[in-house]
Each structure stands twice: as structure tokens, then as C-alpha cells.
Design an enzyme around this catalytic site. Structure first.
Site, PDB file in Angstrom:
ATOM      1  N   LYS A 112       0.902  -1.229   0.037  1.00 31.56           N
ATOM      2  CA  LYS A 112       0.029  -0.013  -0.017  1.00 31.56           C
ATOM      3  C   LYS A 112       0.780   1.280   0.091  1.00 31.56           C
ATOM      4  O   LYS A 112       0.540   2.180  -0.752  1.00 31.56           O
ATOM      5  CB  LYS A 112      -1.017  -0.081   1.394  1.00 31.56           C
ATOM      6  CG  LYS A 112      -1.954   1.453   1.302  1.00 31.56           C
ATOM      7  CD  LYS A 112      -2.778   1.080   0.107  1.00 31.56           C
ATOM      8  CE  LYS A 112      -3.630   2.635  -0.184  1.00 31.56           C
ATOM      9  NZ  LYS A 112      -4.888   2.674   0.953  1.00 31.56           N
ATOM     10  N   LYS A 138       0.030  11.901   5.008  1.00 35.39           N
ATOM     11  CA  LYS A 138       0.387  10.834   5.808  1.00 35.39           C
ATOM     12  C   LYS A 138       0.705   9.560   5.513  1.00 35.39           C
ATOM     13  O   LYS A 138       1.745   9.142   6.078  1.00 35.39           O
ATOM     14  CB  LYS A 138      -0.930  10.674   6.812  1.00 35.39           C
ATOM     15  CG  LYS A 138      -1.204   9.567   7.964  1.00 35.39           C
ATOM     16  CD  LYS A 138      -1.440   8.098   7.448  1.00 35.39           C
ATOM     17  CE  LYS A 138      -2.809   7.998   6.987  1.00 35.39           C
ATOM     18  NZ  LYS A 138      -3.115   6.612   6.730  1.00 35.39           N
TER      19      LYS A 138
END
Lengths: 302, 302
Positions: free
Chosen positions: B173, B241
Site C-alpha cells: 500500500k 500521512k
């Protein structure tokens, strides 16, 4: 209406299959290339030898160019024995090289002064697109001239977009090349991160191909990187050159391109290491060098 | 065999449609969310209210999480009244949040010590993929546990890839998010270059979509940028983030990510300007600020 004679100058990796598609579409073709071998191949396929850029311009009504870089275009068009010496009113020059927007505008103005027209019409789609006649062609210049050469362009491309006035095609191509470069960098960083983290990069690539970041670059360049297939393809030093054009155009207009500047530097280090003739997917070896994976990979890639 | 009860914690932009797809596939569902409104929506659709992460873990056999960031995951799983307090042997926790590989490995080890299993299974495909059940799901952790929850994952995703051991899903990811970030940056730079050079950026986007750099990000984010549609979508501060996770993972393993670091900085300046809640396509406004196009665009975007 009989088909106009088409000229083609520059029979390289891209130019040769494009010229063959023009021939296949039934246009009489007259060609020129710096090295003779390619000319003989095209003559064997039914083309005529123009002898020089000037000779091509004298015999053809539509003159296509597909050359490596802006200085080549300037030399072939405006240099001694060049296209401008053989041009006459009503003819259209179409420069399909990736060159600079500023040069495109300058040469278009000179062509107009000679009663001719010059379009910038760089392409995207690579060798495969050139061979299959499915290129995306980005055109800058006069719309009436474009309409006249449209049947010729349709022999080489699938998507033909009139972007705007002279130079606009080259601006679009600069955009294309910077997007491609950042995508190659993205794939390289992902493959290096996965590898260093001990995760199978082939599975990561596979998972990413199924999601929102699918691209042909992830598919093709990603696989080349993992299989260490760095024969070109699209040479790193040409992509480096294209980013130089994007950055100098950006400087001219005051556009900041921090990502493009970064990848330009990384390609530069590949070229400086004598690896500019490799496929642009070899960009990953620059990151591997930074990461100290060099020892593990240099045997495979040499 | 009757379907196992599924728990779902975190009913945000992604979690809510994913939970609804689990329900639609016929699994008994028990849910929890920090804000009550989403819980009531799911209860109205047929789910039960678990009351707390612990309550969900006590009543469900498969516990799915979809939370904003790693600290949320740690709190919900290992904090007071958390999932670990309600878990019992044989249950499987599946963290579908985008979180850190290091945390995923740590929590998986603690789950195993409790006789349970914990998989990291972050997703790609955005809100559309969540709604349509076509997500790409990248799984790290025990293969036997994955086989048991596969029917539940198939209710939410189309491509389900077992990447490797615990943490490997989060590594994949991180790769996905850095590729996405560099693609957004690439599109933003191309649109800024075209605009500053006086060329219609919509036509440039159109031409590029027909060539080798086609991507959904060029298509969707490119259009958002040009139409100034910066409502999320995928929030810039979340992408920021995600890049922080990619960079800290890269640091852990010694992988250099110069492009990712650059885009992390650019997202950082967007967040610092109080624009972190906008769609990540608002990254273009950072470049426009650098380019001095601000005067022309600030009216449109406020």
C-alpha cells in the site's frame, strides 16, 4: 484526387515504421536519412531516395521529419542543403520530432515567409504505436495546413489533436514526457521500496495494476525493471533531453517543475555513468546505486 | 455452512460503503464508529451496534478495521476497551486501514499470542471502488487466516493479492500511495506548464489520455484540477500521512525515495496552509503558488 507525394526525413526507431505506414496507405514516398542503410530498406519497400533534405522538399508536397533533437531539426530544415532550400509555396512541413516549442515557432514563421506552412506534430505511443499506426499526435500550427495533411497523419496515428498555434504541439509533448518521466520514477521507487523491505516486487506490481494507479508504464517499465531488460525501447538520454526541453520551456514561461527537475537530475546521473543508451526503465539503477543494492544487481545488468 | 458474523470498525468515506457490501453479501454484521450517526445508518440497514471495539470483537468472528491512521489502529486494537480485550482464539482481525508495516507486524505478533490472527489488508480503488466492491486488496499475514476470511474480502474487492507475511500488505500500500502521489504531481506539473505556456490544458490532457501515459489519475485528477473541484475525494492530509509512512518504512530498510520525499514536502505545504481537507488534486495549487498564478486562481478556488 490523386494522393500527394510525401517526404520523410529521419528513419530511426520511430521514423522507419511511421514511413512504412505512410507507404502502406498508398502515398508516393520520397525519403532521406543520414545513414544509408535505412534509405535502402525503404527504397526496397517502394520509396524513392530524395538524396538530401533539399531533394526531398523539392519532390514532395508534404514533408515529414522525425529527428532526435532540436539542433538536428534546425540543421535539416534551415541548414545548407536543407528543407527550406527545396520548399515552394503551398507545401507543408510537419515536424514529428520531439523538439523545443521556441524552435517550432521560429521555423513556422520562416516557413510562412516562404509561402509554405510548418506544423509541429510530435507523437506519443512509442515504437509499438509507430509500428501499429496508433500514435497520439499532438499538433501545433495553422488549422488549414493541418486539414490538408490530416490523411497523411491518419496513416500513422489514431488520436490526432490540434492543440493550438505553432509550438503548442511541442508544449503538449513536453507535458507528456514529464508525466512519463515522473511515472517511471514512481514505479522505480515502488519497486526499490518493496525489494528493500523484503517483499516480492512482482506481487506488489500485480496488486497495484489492479487498482487506481494502473498504467502501461507500471505494467511495462515495472516488468523491465524487475527482469533487468534494459535494452531500448526508449533511450534514457533521449528522455533526459526531453526533460531538458520541458525545463527550459518552463523557465521561459515561469512555470515551476520541481518533480521534473529532480528526475532530470537522476537521468543525468545515468547518462553521466555512460548508461544513456539503455532503456529509460534503467532509471531504477540510479536509485539502487543510492540504496547500495549495486553489488547485487551489477552482475545481472552488465 | 452458516456465514460467520463480521465486525466492522470505522465507518468513514471508505468504511461505510465497504461495510454495506459485507451486509449485502449476507454476512451478519456488527459495527462500531466513533461518531454515532454512521452507526445508526448501518443499524437502519440491518447491522447491530457493537457499542465499542471490544464489544465488536466479542460478538464477531472476523473483525474488519478501516481507520484513518496508525495511531487510531493501535488505540482501537490494543487500547482500553479495544479489540484485543474482546478477542478469543480462532478469530481473525483484518486491518484494512492504511497504516505502518512496523505496527502491522507488532499487532500480528500480539494477536497470535492471544490465539487469534491479524492480517493487514489495505485497499486501493477509492470511494468508487469501495462502493462498487471492486477494490484491490493487498494482504499481509498468515495464508490460512486469509483463506478463512476470503469470502468476506470478496464482498468488498475484485483483486485480492496475498503479498507476503505480516506487514507486506502495508508495504504494498505504501508503494501504491507513493506511485499515486508522483502521478498526481506529474499531472499537476503538466497542467501548470501548459497553462503558463498559453496552451489549452484541457486539450493537452485529452492528447495525453490517448497515448502511453494514460491513467485514471490523469483523467480524474487532471479534470478536477482544471475545473477547480477540490472537495474530497481523497484528502490531501491523508495522502501526506501515507507518504510519511512510505518514507519512514523506506528509512527503516535503507531505500532512497527522492521523488516521494519531494511530494511529501509539497503536500506538507498544502497542509500547513490549512488546505489539508481538500482533495489531493489541490496539490496543483502549491505549484501555482510557486508560479505566481495565485492571483488568477485564488478567487476561483475560495
Amino acid at each position: 484526387m490523386s494522393k500527394p507525394t510525401v517526404g520523410f526525413i529521419g528513419l530511426g526507431i520511430m521514423g522507419k515504421p511511421m514511413a512504412l505506414n505512410v507507404l502502406k496507405a498508398g502515398f508516393p514516398l520520397v525519403v532521406h536519412n543520414r545513414s544509408r542503410g535505412k534509405v535502402e530498406e525503404l527504397v526496397a519497400a517502394g520509396a524513392q531516395d530524395g538524396g538530401s533534405p533539399r531533394g526531398v522538399a523539392e519532390r514532395a508536397e508534404v514533408i515529414l521529419l522525425c529527428l532526435p533533437d532540436a539542433p538536428d531539426v534546425e540543421q535539416v530544415v534551415a541548414g545548407p542543403n536543407g528543407v527550406f532550400e527545396g520548399i515552394s509555396p503551398g507545401k507543408v512541413i510537419v515536424d514529428m520530432s520531439t523538439s523545443s516549442p521556441a524552435l517550432a515557432r521560429r521555423l513556422a514563421a520562416r516557413a510562412e515567409a516562404l509561402g509554405a506552412a510548418m506544423l509541429d506534430a510530435p507523437v506519443s505511443g512509442g515504437e509499438t504505436g509507430a509500428r501499429e499506426g496508433t500514435l497520439s499526435i499532438m499538433v501545433g500550427g495553422d488549422g488549414a495546413a493541418l486539414a490538408r495533411v490530416m490523411p497523411v497523419l491518419q496513416a500513422m496515428g489514431k488520436t490526432i489533436t490540434h492543440i493550438g498555434p505553432a509550438g503548442a504541439g511541442q508544449v503538449a509533448k513536453a507535458c507528456n514526457q514529464l508525466v512519463a518521466a515522473l511515472m517511471v520514477e514512481a514505479v522505480a521507487e515502488a519497486m526499490v521500496l518493496a525489494t528493500k523491505a523484503g517483499v516480492d516486487p512482482l506481487r506488489v506490481r500485480q496488486a497495484l495494476l489492479g487498482g487506481a494507479v494502473y498504467s502501461r508504464i507500471l505494467e511495462n517499465h515495472g516488468l523491465r525493471m524487475l527482469e533487468r531488460r534494459f535494452e531500448p525501447g526508449f533511450k534514457a538520454h533521449l528522455h533526459h533531453k526531453d526533460l531538458r526541453i520541458a525545463l527550459s520551456t518552463a523557465r521561459e514561461y515561469g512555470a515551476p517543475l520541481p518533480g521534473t527537475a529532480l528526475v532530470h537530475e537522476l537521468y543525468g546521473s545515468l547518462v553521466a555513468a555512460g548508461k544513456g543508451e539503455r532503456d529509460n526503465s534503467a532509471l531504477i539503477t540510479v536509485l539502487e546505486g543510492l540504496a547500495g543494492i549495486v553489488a547485487g544487481t551489477s552482475r545481472q545488468e552488465e
